[in-house]
Design an enzyme around this catalytic site. Structure first.
Site, PDB file in Angstrom:
ATOM      1  N   LYS A   1       0.827  -1.213   0.000  1.00 13.41           N
ATOM      2  CA  LYS A   1       0.000   0.000   0.000  1.00 13.41           C
ATOM      3  C   LYS A   1       0.866   1.270   0.000  1.00 13.41           C
ATOM      4  O   LYS A   1       2.086   1.214   0.064  1.00 13.41           O
ATOM      5  CB  LYS A   1      -0.949  -0.025   1.198  1.00 13.41           C
TER       6      LYS A   1
HETATM    7  C1  LIG Z   1      -9.826  -2.839  -1.692  1.00 12.85           C
HETATM    8  C2  LIG Z   1      -9.243  -3.550  -0.503  1.00 12.85           C
HETATM    9  N1  LIG Z   1      -9.995  -3.696   0.597  1.00 12.85           N
HETATM   10  C3  LIG Z   1      -9.522  -4.313   1.696  1.00 12.85           C
HETATM   11  C4  LIG Z   1      -8.243  -4.808   1.736  1.00 12.85           C
HETATM   12  C5  LIG Z   1      -7.766  -5.513   2.963  1.00 12.85           C
HETATM   13  O1  LIG Z   1      -6.669  -4.856   3.525  1.00 12.85           O
HETATM   14  P1  LIG Z   1      -5.765  -5.590   4.623  1.00 12.85           P
HETATM   15  O2  LIG Z   1      -4.827  -6.489   3.900  1.00 12.85           O
HETATM   16  O3  LIG Z   1      -5.058  -4.453   5.313  1.00 12.85           O
HETATM   17  O4  LIG Z   1      -6.679  -6.311   5.538  1.00 12.85           O
HETATM   18  C6  LIG Z   1      -7.409  -4.666   0.627  1.00 12.85           C
HETATM   19  C7  LIG Z   1      -6.035  -5.200   0.663  1.00 12.85           C
HETATM   20  O5  LIG Z   1      -5.400  -5.551  -0.265  1.00 12.85           O
HETATM   21  C8  LIG Z   1      -7.923  -4.022  -0.524  1.00 12.85           C
HETATM   22  O6  LIG Z   1      -7.159  -3.861  -1.604  1.00 12.85           O
END
Ligand SMILES: Cc1ncc(COP(=O)(O)O)c(C=O)c1O
Length: 391
Positions: A192
């Site tokens: 990210k």
């Molecule tokens: C659009 C979206 N939502 C939610 C997530 C979930 O994030 P995390 O990996 O921090 O739980 C991601 C992660 O890649 C994502 O791209």
């Protein structure tokens, strides 16, 4: 970025999404290790404060992922078993899974194929008497059409939970992503724009919602239970809800604090790379990302091209394989949600019922866009894309 792209071949693989880590993150990690306080503590409190200042938000809670942030936001939004939550089919599975884990019933509304964001007209079509919330995803860092979504939410009494996993720097009509809806959920996963390894943050409009999220995120223990071993002396805690183990550690916040200091300079670098790709690929038979809309700010999280076999003579998966053979890491964001067997079985969803998300998901390729990329890396990406399409 050099004009001469026919140079040498790479000797190492370019990892997709590898983050830019500075010396200050490394020093802060070492200091945290030496301090003896690795878990949730003062560094998490500082990261929350800094993030709140960056977003101009009052009520924030750091958690161990965006998935956790989404789950707890949906619970705090008061979603009850069977309540419908409308979201996009072009997202990471965590968006939909969080709705299911919170007891909600996910309903998909197709995307606008140009913006790749949820289409408010489709959302309106999917609203029923059981709808309680809309969960838009600011895909790739481009803001959703929030005016239209906020209007629908106001008219039907719905909560809005923004999935801002791609959208730390995103703005919409002068307002920052994550502060437009009732909740904004951010990810600090390794690929990210700001990273903590694993990590997440929630912004909420209402203080009581963040208070509840903080309790739910640490076993349901009463406020500030993490301080129980601090120099303030042992504190009893009381369990007031059946919560989860979703807290962020100081070790993670140690990285995030310094990543956040460079969020704007990294954004500028990605904007440059984005522009360079736009120019370099202008004459190739691929679709490039839509220009950012006026009065908005794109976070430049993903640079996605569309490989349409009819135009390129090569299908998307062969393109991915060829890029890998040329030592360039690529991503797919995303195969549409109804392509996955679990959702087909659980909800009888079919990809064809969401044709725009299906087509995008079958053609899309994300190219490296990290601020870590060197000039040579960028030239290598351009060279590989050009070569693969001309092969
Ligand atoms: C659009 C979206 N939502 C939610 C997530 C979930 O994030 P995390 O990996 O921090 O739980 C991601 C992660 O890649 C994502 O791209």
């Amino acid at each position: 970025m050099s004009d001469n792209v026919a140079r040498r071949s790479r000797d190492n693989f370019l990892t997709f999404g590898a983050p830019l880590i500075g010396e200050s993150e490394i020093e802060e990690i070492i200091a945290t290790m030496k301090s003896g306080w690795l878990g949730t503590g003062p560094k998490v409190a500082r990261f929350e404060h800094d993030f709140a200042v960056y977003k101009g938000a009052e009520f924030v809670a750091a958690l161990n992922s965006c998935t956790a942030a989404l789950h707890l936001s949906i619970l705090a939004a008061g979603i009850k078993p069977g309540d419908e939550v409308i979201t996009t089919p072009l997202t990471f599975c965590a968006t939909v899974n969080a709705i299911i884990h919170a007891g909600g019933f996910p309903v998909l509304a197709d995307i606008d194929p140009k913006t790749m964001n949820i289409d408010p007209v489709e959302v309106a079509r999917k609203i029923t008497p059981r709808t309680r919330a809309i969960l838009p995803v600011h895909f790739a860092g481009r803001p959703c059409e929030m005016d239209a979504l906020l209007l629908l939410a106001g008219k039907h009494g719905l909560k809005i939970i923004e999935d801002c996993a791609h959208a730390i720097e995103t703005e919409y009509h002068g307002r920052k992503a994550g502060t437009l809806g009732d909740f904004g959920c951010f990810s600090f996963y390794v690929t990210k724009n700001v990273i903590t390894g694993e990590g997440g943050m929630v912004l909420a409009k209402r203080e009581e919602d963040i208070a509840r999220i903080k309790i739910l995120g640490l076993h349901g223990m009463s406020k500030d239970a993490w301080k129980r071993f601090s120099d303030e002396g042992y504190k009893h805690y009381f369990v007031v809800e059946c919560g989860f183990k979703y807290n962020m550690m100081d070790l993670q916040a140690a990285i995030g604090i310094h990543q956040l200091e460079r969020v704007e300079s990294n954004w500028k670098r990605r904007a440059q790379i984005w522009e360079h790709y736009n120019n370099a690929f202008a004459d190739l038979p691929i679709a490039l990302p839509l220009e950012p809309e006026k009065k908005t700010r794109h976070a430049y999280h993903l640079y996605t091209i569309l490989v349409d076999e009819q135009r390129t003579g090569i299908d998307r998966d062969a393109f991915l394989d060829n890029m890998t053979r040329n030592k360039i890491g690529v991503g797919v964001h995303y195969l549409s949600i109804p392509e996955h067997p679990y959702y087909q079985k659980a909800f009888s969803w079919k990809p064809e019922d969401y044709p725009h998300a299906m087509q995008t998901g079958r053609q899309t390729v994300s190219l490296p866009l990290s601020a870590r990329l060197s000039e040579d890396d960028i030239d290598d990406v351009v060279e590989a894309v050009t070569k693969v399409l001309n092969s």
